[in-house]
Design an enzyme around this catalytic site. Structure first.
Site, mmCIF file in Angstrom:
data_model
loop_
_atom_site.group_PDB
_atom_site.id
_atom_site.type_symbol
_atom_site.label_atom_id
_atom_site.label_comp_id
_atom_site.label_asym_id
_atom_site.label_seq_id
_atom_site.Cartn_x
_atom_site.Cartn_y
_atom_site.Cartn_z
ATOM 1 N N ASP A 252 0.880 -1.174 0.000
ATOM 2 C CA ASP A 252 0.000 0.000 0.000
ATOM 3 C C ASP A 252 0.913 1.217 0.000
ATOM 4 O OD1 ASP A 252 -2.401 -1.412 0.072
ATOM 5 O OD2 ASP A 252 -2.351 -1.589 2.253
ATOM 6 N N THR A 253 1.182 1.718 -1.192
ATOM 7 C CA THR A 253 2.171 2.788 -1.338
ATOM 8 C C THR A 253 1.805 4.033 -0.542
ATOM 9 O OG1 THR A 253 2.561 1.961 -3.577
ATOM 10 C CG2 THR A 253 3.485 4.106 -3.033
ATOM 11 N N CYS A 254 0.532 4.383 -0.556
ATOM 12 C CA CYS A 254 0.108 5.609 0.132
ATOM 13 C C CYS A 254 0.305 5.523 1.643
ATOM 14 C CB CYS A 254 -1.351 5.910 -0.182
ATOM 15 S SG CYS A 254 -1.652 6.307 -1.918
ATOM 16 N N PHE A 255 0.348 4.282 2.154
ATOM 17 C CA PHE A 255 0.482 4.099 3.600
ATOM 18 C C PHE A 255 1.848 3.523 3.992
ATOM 19 C CE2 PHE A 255 -4.039 3.715 2.545
ATOM 20 C CZ PHE A 255 -4.553 4.732 3.317
#
Length: 207
Positions: free
Chosen positions: A173-176
């Site tokens: 999960d790149t955003c997290f």
């Protein structure tokens, strides 16, 4: 004699005018009428100098804009106190990922730092080449460099997925800034699956 032969050979091999191809593929005339002025032995040095000036200076407008933006944040008088390497480090971080720094800013879910899965993960990551370390960071965070130790504002998260995962790939999960790591039966399989993921799933849409 020999000089005349040299002149003729040069002109046959050059077959060009006073113009140069820029980085964007456009043809740029070197002075007024440059596209019609032939390059010959007698003016070869003038051509070389003008061509070099055009290629070196073609990004001057963009560089000036970048400089203006930079000095709007950092006073120009202070920039002269830094070497370019120091400025690069402050702006972009180190060019090679520091695995120990990342480990210091990692939290876990479903697993702890002393588990074999986690130990194997860090050993595998430590053994990656600089290129694959950058790929890994891009896979889990969308960027290829870590911030400076004092600028770490977000923890890296390792979430262990339940069950045997030898036939599954890691997910991110790149955003997290999160890695979902299956339970692999050996560090060798972990390395193989992780390398495949970071080399073939570099785009967020493919995760």
């Amino acid at each position: 004699g020999g000089a005349g032969h040299c002149d003729e050979s040069f002109e046959r091999s050059m077959q060009c005018c006073f113009e140069v191809v820029l980085s964007d593929g456009t043809m740029h005339a070197l002075g007024e009428g440059g596209s019609e002025r032939k390059v010959v032995w007698e003016n070869r040095l003038e051509y070389a100098e003008k061509a070099m000036e055009a290629r070196v200076g073609e990004g001057s407008v963009q560089a000036a804009v970048v400089g203006k933006g930079l000095t709007s944040i950092v006073p120009a008088g202070l920039l002269c106190l830094l070497q370019w390497e120091e400025l690069e480090l402050l702006v972009t971080g180190r060019d090679e990922m520091d695995v120990q720094l990342l480990r210091q800013h990692t939290v876990y879910r479903g697993v702890c730092d002393s588990d074999e899965l986690v130990k194997g993960f860090w050993d595998v990551l430590e053994g990656f080449s600089a290129t694959d370390k950058a790929r890994f960071l891009r896979f889990v965070w969308g960027r290829s460099r870590l911030p400076r130790p004092t600028h770490f504002t977000e923890s890296f998260k390792v979430h262990a997925t339940p069950g045997c995962g030898d036939n599954r790939l890691p997910k991110a999960d790149t955003c997290f800034f999160t890695l979902h790591l299956p339970h692999y039966s050996s560090p060798g399989i972990l390395r193989e699956r992780l390398l495949y993921a970071i080399r073939h799933c570099a785009d967020m849409d493919l995760r």
